[in-house]
Design a protein around this motif. Structure first.
Motif, PDB file in Angstrom:
ATOM      1  N   TYR A 113       0.828  -1.208   0.000  1.00 25.22           N
ATOM      2  CA  TYR A 113       0.000   0.000   0.000  1.00 25.22           C
ATOM      3  C   TYR A 113       0.861   1.256   0.000  1.00 25.22           C
ATOM      4  O   TYR A 113       0.717   2.128  -0.851  1.00 25.22           O
ATOM      5  N   TRP A 114       1.757   1.372   0.980  1.00 23.74           N
ATOM      6  CA  TRP A 114       2.451   2.644   1.137  1.00 23.74           C
ATOM      7  C   TRP A 114       3.472   2.875   0.026  1.00 23.74           C
ATOM      8  O   TRP A 114       3.654   4.007  -0.428  1.00 23.74           O
ATOM      9  N   LEU A 115       4.098   1.797  -0.456  1.00 19.59           N
ATOM     10  CA  LEU A 115       5.062   1.982  -1.527  1.00 19.59           C
ATOM     11  C   LEU A 115       4.378   2.283  -2.852  1.00 19.59           C
ATOM     12  O   LEU A 115       4.939   2.993  -3.693  1.00 19.59           O
ATOM     13  N   ALA A 116       3.178   1.762  -3.052  1.00 22.78           N
ATOM     14  CA  ALA A 116       2.429   2.121  -4.261  1.00 22.78           C
ATOM     15  C   ALA A 116       2.141   3.617  -4.276  1.00 22.78           C
ATOM     16  O   ALA A 116       2.230   4.278  -5.328  1.00 22.78           O
ATOM     17  N   ILE A 117       1.812   4.182  -3.116  1.00 20.36           N
ATOM     18  CA  ILE A 117       1.561   5.627  -3.016  1.00 20.36           C
ATOM     19  C   ILE A 117       2.849   6.399  -3.273  1.00 20.36           C
ATOM     20  O   ILE A 117       2.865   7.374  -4.035  1.00 20.36           O
ATOM     21  N   TYR A 118       3.929   5.976  -2.647  1.00 17.37           N
ATOM     22  CA  TYR A 118       5.222   6.630  -2.849  1.00 17.37           C
ATOM     23  C   TYR A 118       5.616   6.619  -4.321  1.00 17.37           C
ATOM     24  O   TYR A 118       6.049   7.634  -4.890  1.00 17.37           O
ATOM     25  N   GLU A 119       5.470   5.473  -4.958  1.00  9.55           N
ATOM     26  CA  GLU A 119       5.833   5.346  -6.367  1.00  9.55           C
ATOM     27  C   GLU A 119       4.947   6.205  -7.256  1.00  9.55           C
ATOM     28  O   GLU A 119       5.432   6.812  -8.232  1.00  9.55           O
TER      29      GLU A 119
ATOM     30  N   PHE B 168      -3.250  -2.012  -3.250  1.00 14.26           N
ATOM     31  CA  PHE B 168      -2.101  -1.302  -3.822  1.00 14.26           C
ATOM     32  C   PHE B 168      -2.438  -0.719  -5.195  1.00 14.26           C
ATOM     33  O   PHE B 168      -1.934   0.340  -5.567  1.00 14.26           O
ATOM     34  N   GLU B 169      -3.311  -1.384  -5.949  1.00 12.69           N
ATOM     35  CA  GLU B 169      -3.714  -0.830  -7.237  1.00 12.69           C
ATOM     36  C   GLU B 169      -4.492   0.475  -7.063  1.00 12.69           C
ATOM     37  O   GLU B 169      -4.217   1.477  -7.747  1.00 12.69           O
ATOM     38  N   LEU B 170      -5.447   0.472  -6.135  1.00 10.89           N
ATOM     39  CA  LEU B 170      -6.233   1.684  -5.902  1.00 10.89           C
ATOM     40  C   LEU B 170      -5.391   2.773  -5.242  1.00 10.89           C
ATOM     41  O   LEU B 170      -5.558   3.959  -5.544  1.00 10.89           O
TER      42      LEU B 170
ATOM     43  N   GLY C 279      -9.755  -0.625  -0.989  1.00 13.08           N
ATOM     44  CA  GLY C 279      -9.470  -1.847  -1.720  1.00 13.08           C
ATOM     45  C   GLY C 279      -8.857  -2.974  -0.924  1.00 13.08           C
ATOM     46  O   GLY C 279      -8.710  -4.085  -1.447  1.00 13.08           O
ATOM     47  N   MET C 280      -8.501  -2.753   0.343  1.00  7.77           N
ATOM     48  CA  MET C 280      -7.823  -3.801   1.101  1.00  7.77           C
ATOM     49  C   MET C 280      -8.774  -4.940   1.456  1.00  7.77           C
ATOM     50  O   MET C 280      -9.992  -4.769   1.550  1.00  7.77           O
ATOM     51  N   ALA C 281      -8.180  -6.108   1.632  1.00  2.94           N
ATOM     52  CA  ALA C 281      -8.940  -7.286   2.083  1.00  2.94           C
ATOM     53  C   ALA C 281      -8.033  -8.072   3.022  1.00  2.94           C
ATOM     54  O   ALA C 281      -7.317  -8.975   2.600  1.00  2.94           O
ATOM     55  N   GLN C 282      -8.062  -7.689   4.284  1.00  3.17           N
ATOM     56  CA  GLN C 282      -7.272  -8.369   5.297  1.00  3.17           C
ATOM     57  C   GLN C 282      -8.212  -8.974   6.336  1.00  3.17           C
ATOM     58  O   GLN C 282      -9.399  -8.658   6.375  1.00  3.17           O
TER      59      GLN C 282
ATOM     60  N   GLY D 172      -4.186   8.540  -1.401  1.00  5.67           N
ATOM     61  CA  GLY D 172      -3.779   7.164  -1.683  1.00  5.67           C
ATOM     62  C   GLY D 172      -4.108   6.213  -0.549  1.00  5.67           C
ATOM     63  O   GLY D 172      -4.500   5.061  -0.785  1.00  5.67           O
ATOM     64  N   VAL D 173      -3.957   6.673   0.680  1.00  8.35           N
ATOM     65  CA  VAL D 173      -4.338   5.854   1.838  1.00  8.35           C
ATOM     66  C   VAL D 173      -5.827   5.519   1.777  1.00  8.35           C
ATOM     67  O   VAL D 173      -6.237   4.386   2.055  1.00  8.35           O
ATOM     68  N   ALA D 174      -6.636   6.504   1.393  1.00  8.35           N
ATOM     69  CA  ALA D 174      -8.073   6.264   1.257  1.00  8.35           C
ATOM     70  C   ALA D 174      -8.340   5.189   0.213  1.00  8.35           C
ATOM     71  O   ALA D 174      -9.197   4.307   0.399  1.00  8.35           O
ATOM     72  N   GLY D 175      -7.597   5.233  -0.904  1.00  5.17           N
ATOM     73  CA  GLY D 175      -7.750   4.204  -1.922  1.00  5.17           C
ATOM     74  C   GLY D 175      -7.373   2.833  -1.411  1.00  5.17           C
ATOM     75  O   GLY D 175      -8.058   1.838  -1.696  1.00  5.17           O
ATOM     76  N   ALA D 176      -6.282   2.760  -0.626  1.00  6.34           N
ATOM     77  CA  ALA D 176      -5.860   1.485  -0.051  1.00  6.34           C
ATOM     78  C   ALA D 176      -6.914   0.922   0.884  1.00  6.34           C
ATOM     79  O   ALA D 176      -7.195  -0.282   0.878  1.00  6.34           O
TER      80      ALA D 176
END
Length: 432
Positions: free
Chosen positions: A330-336, A408-410, A384-387, A377-381
């Protein structure tokens, strides 16, 4: 080339209930995707001579990057804790009298000893330590193939449940593959400035992609034996990933098999050295005070913290690994998303940087757009998360009863789109 990546592949069957074919396809395609940002940012080291967190000031601003540095510190400590648990399981698999905490301490102290002496020693160790590990993995492959325990007829399932499992497994694989992004440039800064960016990209890609695919595919293949051979299942229940590897090697190779398991356990040292060392680099970005503290002191503090985290987490390794890999994704997708958008949309390539501005807050982006996009981006994560502890409304729609993780996609999409819009306004107002 470490046993931690083997553990990622080994999650496919016991955690996500995937067969070998669907696991293999996911491993290959997602590792290709996840390693691309690492390879890309590795090219910045020789070009600008800046560590990754310092380089990130050009995306998040002089002050905004402190938030990213904190996330990177937490990620490095989390990585180290997860990795050291795998090594402790291997020690326990060949010596049941060795408790988990003892194995954790052995690996942590060995890692600290190497990191104390700085970059050159770490680089020398990393340059050669993969070779015996690769040889041992080849022995594991040959021994397992000869055993006939590989279950190649596990079916490729279909439907929402399968889709959700593949998406969640993909997020774990992506989190591991892309995990080096936030310190990619840290280990290429000493390359000559005229080094070809293409060669750096390709060598980084070859080193990451090939080793990740090999070890993860091997992990996914060996766990298929759990469906037909109760000994593998019993070994997994008793000693986790270490138990499975021990079941492959020890009954057939005896003492030599135990020796191979011990060497694989020590391979965690090579995996944790970059994590521990980069913690010190990230801490030095936070303030003038933290910058004055010698790096080996911060390495020692980080070691103490991840040992304290790993010891109680030893008994819940699989769930901890899955959850941690997803959060990393999640967080690295936002960073990237933010970094790539700034590079391609606003700076339009390497020529758009003035590396001499790295310590000048008034010449760097204000960082407001980046921090706001990070929040989006955190809101998107979250959506979309499923934990196990939370499933977002979109994640719930992407699979069966347990949903499927598209966090991570969202997170990437939300952060990228919002950053382009917000950065355009920020640049128009602040003129930088």
């Amino acid at each position: 080339m470490v046993v931690s990546s083997f553990a990622i592949g080994a999650l496919a069957l016991p955690v996500f209930e995937l067969g070998f074919v669907d696991s293999a396809l996911t491993i290959i395609f997602i590792n290709f995707l996840g390693t691309m940002p690492v390879c890309f940012f590795s090219m910045f080291g020789p070009k600008f001579g800046l560590r990754q967190m310092v380089l990130s000031r050009f995306y998040f601003g002089y002050y905004g990057v402190k938030l990213i540095a904190i996330f990177n510190i937490l990620a490095c400590i989390g990585w180290s804790a997860v990795n050291v648990i795998v090594g402790a399981q291997l020690f326990n698999a060949i010596n049941s009298n060795m408790p988990g905490w003892a194995g954790i301490l052995v690996i942590a102290l060995a890692t600290f000893g190497i990191c104390t002496f700085g970059y050159k020693i770490i680089h020398t160790y990393e340059r050669w330590s993969w070779i015996p590990i690769f040889v041992i993995f080849l022995i594991v492959l040959g021994t397992f193939a000869h055993s006939g325990d590989f279950n190649s007829v596990l079916p490729l399932q279909s439907g929402p449940t399968e889709a959700g499992a593949v998406l969640s497994f993909a997020a774990s694989v992506f989190g591991f593959a892309t995990g080096w992004t936030s310190y990619a440039a840290d280990y290429t800064v000493y390359q000559p400035i005229d080094r070809s960016r293409t060669s750096i990209f390709l060598w980084t890609f070859g080193g990451l992609f090939l080793s990740l695919c090999f070890t993860e595919l091997l992990g996914a293949a060996i766990t298929t034996a759990m469906t037909t051979n109760r000994a593998y299942m019993a070994a997994y229940v008793n000693s986790g990933i270490g138990g499975i590897l021990a079941e492959v090697l020890v009954p057939r190779l005896g003492r030599f098999g135990e020796f191979c398991i011990a060497i694989l356990a020590l391979s965690i040292v090579g995996n944790n050295c970059p994590n521990s060392y980069s913690v010190s680099l990230s801490l030095q970005v936070l303030s003038e005070r933290t910058r004055r503290v010698p790096r080996f002191v911060w390495v020692g503090v980080a070691t103490a913290i991840y040992v304290a985290v790993a010891i109680p987490g030893y008994a819940q390794f699989e769930s901890a690994l899955e959850n941690f890999m997803l959060v990393i994704a999640y967080w690295l997708a936002i960073y990237e998303a933010v970094a790539l958008a700034e590079h391609f949309v606003f700076r339009r390539g390497f020529a758009g940087y003035r590396p001499e501005d790295y310590a000048e807050p008034k010449r760097l982006p204000p960082g407001l757009a980046a921090v706001a996009a990070f929040a989006v981006g955190v809101a998107g994560a979250v959506l979309g998360m499923a934990q196990k502890w939370f499933t977002g409304p979109i994640g719930r729609l992407c699979g069966g009863l347990m949903g499927g993780d598209v966090g991570f996609e969202l997170a990437f999409a939300f952060a990228a789109v919002s950053y382009v819009a917000l950065r355009s306004l920020e640049k128009a107002y602040f003129r930088r």
